[in-house]
Motif scaffolding. Structure first.
Motif, PDB file in Angstrom:
ATOM      1  N   LYS A  25     -18.658   5.579  -8.128  1.00 22.21           N
ATOM      2  CA  LYS A  25     -17.444   6.097  -7.578  1.00 22.21           C
ATOM      3  C   LYS A  25     -16.258   5.888  -8.261  1.00 22.21           C
ATOM      4  O   LYS A  25     -16.105   4.756  -8.725  1.00 22.21           O
TER       5      LYS A  25
ATOM      6  N   GLN B 176      -1.115  -2.323  -6.240  1.00 22.44           N
ATOM      7  CA  GLN B 176      -1.084  -2.545  -4.777  1.00 22.44           C
ATOM      8  C   GLN B 176      -1.561  -4.004  -4.287  1.00 22.44           C
ATOM      9  O   GLN B 176      -2.637  -4.215  -4.930  1.00 22.44           O
TER      10      GLN B 176
ATOM     11  N   ALA C  39      -1.963   6.778  -5.154  1.00 22.71           N
ATOM     12  CA  ALA C  39      -0.815   7.789  -4.578  1.00 22.71           C
ATOM     13  C   ALA C  39      -1.059   8.205  -3.152  1.00 22.71           C
ATOM     14  O   ALA C  39      -2.336   8.272  -2.867  1.00 22.71           O
TER      15      ALA C  39
ATOM     16  N   SER D 284       0.973  -1.115  -0.112  1.00 28.08           N
ATOM     17  CA  SER D 284      -0.095  -0.125  -0.061  1.00 28.08           C
ATOM     18  C   SER D 284       0.831   1.214   0.012  1.00 28.08           C
ATOM     19  O   SER D 284       2.088   1.312   0.698  1.00 28.08           O
ATOM     20  N   THR D 285       0.589   2.074  -0.789  1.00 31.60           N
ATOM     21  CA  THR D 285       1.591   3.500  -0.781  1.00 31.60           C
ATOM     22  C   THR D 285       1.304   4.142   0.677  1.00 31.60           C
ATOM     23  O   THR D 285       2.354   4.866   1.049  1.00 31.60           O
ATOM     24  N   GLN D 286       0.336   3.844   1.082  1.00 27.45           N
ATOM     25  CA  GLN D 286       0.098   4.735   2.427  1.00 27.45           C
ATOM     26  C   GLN D 286       1.096   3.822   3.530  1.00 27.45           C
ATOM     27  O   GLN D 286       2.060   4.667   4.063  1.00 27.45           O
TER      28      GLN D 286
ATOM     29  N   ILE E 117      -4.839   8.729  -2.432  1.00 33.77           N
ATOM     30  CA  ILE E 117      -6.024   8.808  -3.228  1.00 33.77           C
ATOM     31  C   ILE E 117      -5.886   7.369  -4.252  1.00 33.77           C
ATOM     32  O   ILE E 117      -4.784   6.993  -4.618  1.00 33.77           O
ATOM     33  N   GLY E 118      -6.860   7.095  -4.384  1.00 31.97           N
ATOM     34  CA  GLY E 118      -7.056   5.938  -5.337  1.00 31.97           C
ATOM     35  C   GLY E 118      -7.981   6.632  -6.746  1.00 31.97           C
ATOM     36  O   GLY E 118      -9.221   6.891  -6.401  1.00 31.97           O
TER      37      GLY E 118
ATOM     38  N   GLY F  19     -11.393   7.755  -4.276  1.00 29.76           N
ATOM     39  CA  GLY F  19     -11.667   7.681  -3.074  1.00 29.76           C
ATOM     40  C   GLY F  19     -10.529   8.127  -2.410  1.00 29.76           C
ATOM     41  O   GLY F  19      -9.323   8.080  -2.766  1.00 29.76           O
ATOM     42  N   ILE F  20     -10.522   8.522  -1.001  1.00 28.13           N
ATOM     43  CA  ILE F  20      -9.384   9.439  -0.531  1.00 28.13           C
ATOM     44  C   ILE F  20      -9.244   8.784   1.094  1.00 28.13           C
ATOM     45  O   ILE F  20     -10.480   8.600   1.761  1.00 28.13           O
TER      46      ILE F  20
ATOM     47  N   TRP G  65      -8.943  -1.797  -0.794  1.00 24.85           N
ATOM     48  CA  TRP G  65      -9.231  -0.932  -2.231  1.00 24.85           C
ATOM     49  C   TRP G  65      -8.702  -1.583  -3.054  1.00 24.85           C
ATOM     50  O   TRP G  65      -7.659  -1.919  -3.522  1.00 24.85           O
TER      51      TRP G  65
ATOM     52  N   GLY H 256      -3.930  -2.697  -0.807  1.00 24.82           N
ATOM     53  CA  GLY H 256      -4.487  -1.288  -0.781  1.00 24.82           C
ATOM     54  C   GLY H 256      -5.719  -1.212   0.064  1.00 24.82           C
ATOM     55  O   GLY H 256      -6.667  -2.044   0.351  1.00 24.82           O
ATOM     56  N   ARG H 257      -5.702  -0.043   0.794  1.00 30.28           N
ATOM     57  CA  ARG H 257      -6.677   0.096   1.975  1.00 30.28           C
ATOM     58  C   ARG H 257      -7.558   1.262   1.536  1.00 30.28           C
ATOM     59  O   ARG H 257      -7.339   2.174   1.202  1.00 30.28           O
ATOM     60  N   GLY H 258      -8.834   0.976   2.083  1.00 28.70           N
ATOM     61  CA  GLY H 258      -9.744   2.158   1.928  1.00 28.70           C
ATOM     62  C   GLY H 258     -10.315   2.612   3.452  1.00 28.70           C
ATOM     63  O   GLY H 258      -9.608   2.281   4.185  1.00 28.70           O
ATOM     64  N   ARG H 259     -11.087   3.291   3.368  1.00 32.55           N
ATOM     65  CA  ARG H 259     -11.639   3.808   4.698  1.00 32.55           C
ATOM     66  C   ARG H 259     -12.567   2.635   5.187  1.00 32.55           C
ATOM     67  O   ARG H 259     -13.010   1.804   4.667  1.00 32.55           O
TER      68      ARG H 259
ATOM     69  N   ASP I  71     -15.448  11.178  -1.481  1.00 30.87           N
ATOM     70  CA  ASP I  71     -15.690  10.240  -2.649  1.00 30.87           C
ATOM     71  C   ASP I  71     -16.079  11.316  -3.766  1.00 30.87           C
ATOM     72  O   ASP I  71     -16.955  11.944  -3.832  1.00 30.87           O
TER      73      ASP I  71
HETATM   74  C1  BTN Z   1     -11.978   4.957   0.304  1.00 30.02           C
HETATM   75  O1  BTN Z   1     -12.593   5.728  -0.571  1.00 30.02           O
HETATM   76  O2  BTN Z   1     -12.436   4.098   0.922  1.00 30.02           O
HETATM   77  C2  BTN Z   1     -10.604   5.423   0.247  1.00 30.02           C
HETATM   78  C3  BTN Z   1      -9.447   4.665  -0.633  1.00 30.02           C
HETATM   79  C4  BTN Z   1      -8.193   5.334  -0.777  1.00 30.02           C
HETATM   80  C5  BTN Z   1      -7.340   4.436  -1.807  1.00 30.02           C
HETATM   81  C6  BTN Z   1      -5.584   4.901  -1.821  1.00 30.02           C
HETATM   82  S1  BTN Z   1      -5.033   4.111  -3.131  1.00 30.02           S
HETATM   83  C7  BTN Z   1      -3.382   4.983  -2.515  1.00 30.02           C
HETATM   84  C8  BTN Z   1      -3.342   4.828  -1.155  1.00 30.02           C
HETATM   85  N1  BTN Z   1      -2.835   3.606  -0.689  1.00 30.02           N
HETATM   86  C9  BTN Z   1      -3.677   2.653  -0.079  1.00 30.02           C
HETATM   87  O3  BTN Z   1      -3.655   1.745   0.533  1.00 30.02           O
HETATM   88  N2  BTN Z   1      -5.112   3.520   0.083  1.00 30.02           N
HETATM   89  C10 BTN Z   1      -4.901   4.627  -0.658  1.00 30.02           C
END
Ligand code: BTN
Length: 240
Positions: free
Chosen positions: A106, A36, A57, A11-13, A127-128, A109-110, A47, A39-42, A99
């Motif tokens: 959608k 990723q 990013a 994950s870029t985070q 941001i994805g 997402g951020i 993600w 990848g993680r979302g809220r 969003d």
């Molecule tokens: C959401 O709407 O749930 C937020 C999604 C955020 C995704 C981005 S992709 C780049 C960064 N790295 C991650 O793992 N998550 C965010």
């Protein structure tokens, strides 16, 4: 802006958090990846991050701990991206808090994560953006998702789009640092999804039902309750 691009990462985070200390705190560093694997979302959601089609990013920068507006940074980035889409002739909406929607679906997402220290707060603003994702992949996502390709029928240049976002966000952050969310409030409200409609919104503790009215000058949501009082929510998830 410093740029670090990776081919594949969990994950870029996570990467940004692990490597942030090597980068100047006074500048913005943008960590991006082609793919990723985690990848993680809220709200602890995954993600979907397939290889080579989308933008993933994380913007890393710091603000003074006493900065008033840290809570609306995710709204700011949603605004910056929305601005780009409008310049491309599209008609995006923002589903509060951050969003970005096209035709009610959608596209971006951020995720804003922070680490507070005594003097500064470190911001990891991820941001994805679903750029060239096809219908089959989009349909695997649990919420109604789309991509720029699916909405416009044309493939998009991911590098050029990320570059344009970096420039727009850097400019918007500059103003935000001195003036907060206020200069962005009017345009954000013009693009607010569900405006005037009855919504339910879960703020982490309670589910509120009311009319989605506007965002205030700090990027918080004003919800008009059935008893005609205004409830302001700092964070939450709209269930339309
Ligand atoms: C959401 O709407 O749930 C937020 C999604 C955020 C995704 C981005 S992709 C780049 C960064 N790295 C991650 O793992 N998550 C965010």
């Amino acid at each position: 802006m410093n740029e670090i691009h990776l081919t594949q990462i969990d994950s870029t985070q996570n990467y940004a958090k692990a490597h942030a200390e090597k980068f100047p705190k006074e500048e913005i560093t943008c960590f991006s990846a082609d793919e990723q694997t985690a990848g993680r979302g809220r709200s602890n959601k995954k993600w979907v991050s397939p290889k080579g089609v989308n933008i993933y990013a994380t913007f890393y920068f710091t603000l003074p701990t006493h900065a008033r507006h840290v809570v609306s940074l995710a709204q700011l980035l949603a605004y910056s991206f929305t601005r780009l889409l409008v310049q491309k002739g599209l008609n995006p909406q923002i589903k509060w808090p951050n969003d970005v929607l096209l035709q009610g679906k959608k596209v971006s997402g951020i995720l804003c994560e922070t680490q507070f220290h005594r003097e500064i707060v470190e911001i990891f603003l991820g941001i994805g953006i679903n750029v060239n994702m096809d219908e089959e992949t989009a349909s695997q996502i649990d919420q109604t998702a789309t991509s720029l390709f699916l909405e416009t029928g044309e493939p998009w240049d991911r590098r050029a789009l990320l570059k344009a976002l970096q420039i727009q966000f850097q400019k918007d952050l500059q103003l935000f640092k001195t003036a907060g969310f206020r200069p962005f409030q009017t345009e954000f409200n013009e693009r607010l999804a569900f405006k005037g409609e009855k919504i339910r919104c879960f703020d982490g503790a309670k589910e509120w039902a009311g009319i989605c009215q506007s965002v205030n000058e700090e990027g918080q949501l004003n919800l008009l309750l059935p008893n005609q009082t205004l409830q302001t929510l700092r964070s939450g998830d709209i269930r339309g």
